[in-house]
Design an enzyme around this catalytic site. Sequence first.
Site, mmCIF file in Angstrom:
data_model
loop_
_atom_site.group_PDB
_atom_site.id
_atom_site.type_symbol
_atom_site.label_atom_id
_atom_site.label_comp_id
_atom_site.label_asym_id
_atom_site.label_seq_id
_atom_site.Cartn_x
_atom_site.Cartn_y
_atom_site.Cartn_z
ATOM 1 N N GLY A 16 -10.166 3.031 -2.467
ATOM 2 C CA GLY A 16 -9.238 1.908 -2.575
ATOM 3 C C GLY A 16 -9.768 0.873 -3.562
ATOM 4 N N GLN A 46 -6.746 -5.445 -4.322
ATOM 5 C CA GLN A 46 -7.167 -6.825 -4.601
ATOM 6 C C GLN A 46 -8.671 -7.011 -4.393
ATOM 7 O OE1 GLN A 46 -5.834 -9.888 -1.921
ATOM 8 N NE2 GLN A 46 -6.094 -11.516 -3.442
ATOM 9 N N ILE A 56 -5.967 6.137 -5.033
ATOM 10 C CA ILE A 56 -4.861 7.081 -5.228
ATOM 11 C C ILE A 56 -4.107 6.717 -6.512
ATOM 12 C CG2 ILE A 56 -3.133 5.783 -3.892
ATOM 13 C CD1 ILE A 56 -2.329 8.498 -2.634
ATOM 14 N N ARG A 57 -4.271 5.440 -6.929
ATOM 15 C CA ARG A 57 -3.586 4.945 -8.136
ATOM 16 C C ARG A 57 -4.393 5.228 -9.390
ATOM 17 N NH1 ARG A 57 -2.910 -0.928 -5.445
ATOM 18 N NH2 ARG A 57 -4.738 -0.173 -4.366
ATOM 19 N N TYR A 96 -0.203 -3.870 11.296
ATOM 20 C CA TYR A 96 -1.448 -4.067 10.540
ATOM 21 C C TYR A 96 -2.532 -4.630 11.475
ATOM 22 C CZ TYR A 96 -4.483 -6.415 7.031
ATOM 23 O OH TYR A 96 -5.525 -6.873 6.275
HETATM 24 C C1 AKB Z 1 -2.363 -10.200 4.771
HETATM 25 O O1 AKB Z 1 -1.773 -11.267 4.563
HETATM 26 O O2 AKB Z 1 -1.841 -9.219 5.310
HETATM 27 C C2 AKB Z 1 -3.817 -10.105 4.375
HETATM 28 C C3 AKB Z 1 -4.716 -10.433 5.516
HETATM 29 C C4 AKB Z 1 -4.784 -11.826 6.027
HETATM 30 O O3 AKB Z 1 -5.372 -9.577 6.017
HETATM 31 N N1 AKB Z 1 -4.077 -10.957 3.270
#
Ligand code: AKB
Length: 314
Positions: free
Chosen positions: A8, A12, A35-36, A142
């Site tokens: 990765g 960023q 992968i990019r 996430y």
């Molecule tokens: C997001 O906004 O998803 C990320 C993080 C805070 O993990 N920058």
Amino acid sequence: MEKILIIGACGQIGVELTLALRKVYGDGNVLATDIREEHPLLRGTGPYTTLNAMDGAAILDTIKKNGITQVYLLAALLSATGEKDPKKAWDINMQSLIQVLDLGVQEKLTKIYWPSSIAVFGPTTPMEHTPQATVVEPRTVYGISKYAGELWCQYYHQRYGLDVRSLRYPGLISWKSEPGGGTTDYAVEIYHEALKHGKYTSFLSENTYLPMMYMDDAIRGTIELMEAPQDRIKTRMSYNLSAMSFSPKEIAETIRYHIPDFAIDYAPDFRQQIADGWPKSIDDSAARQDWGWQHEYDLNKMTHEMLKNLQNRD
Ligand code: AKB
């Protein structure tokens, strides 16, 4: 000699971390993969190969062929992108981690780095100075995957002695590499738009406070964590890490100091709800005590750096 694999590397964090690690360990000892296509800033700075974070066999092959001793697994779908396809986010975020943890044990890797996030916290968490260990009920896929991942890291450390280390990053602000699909991305976009158009429409409301950090601090913190002696690492979940907290209104005020006519308005979208469930500020005293973490950039210093660097580049 350590040989590092970054999975990765074109994201960023990946771009800047790759460049920084190459300075520390030598260009040839840091293999960047993604992968990019190779990020333009990485070109010519060291070895690069295409690698899918979901392809365990290819990762194993890469580790073996290159004598890899450490892996930094940075590939992930972030909070905003994750909500658009939750199952995909779960699969990518979890499968890639568990594969690397297994390979870490199998191939006797000396260290693994895996980033977590303030997204592990949720609306039931204390919002101000959120402690290292507290109520954790994330509401985004996430955040769920990051919290589950932290537990897996701790499990592999306890059960197999794997030296896996992690940081809960706040929103990261960088000028070299672009953010990708996060809720905190407004704090990068705003600088670009201020310079290009003199105005910005924020997708978070004016008083939404979130923990944030300039990328230079995040990169230095990551390398310091990874280089700290084992006995200084007291949690194998993930360390809270903090630098500053601000709202869209406050960042706009610091930009106005440099660009007096800068205008901001607000059109909150689905990301507002995500932001409302996250802490406003973070208590990172454990990282400060255990391995000496210290941030350098506050909001004013960061705004100065962001505008200067973006202006010089464009
Ligand atoms: C997001 O906004 O998803 C990320 C993080 C805070 O993990 N920058």
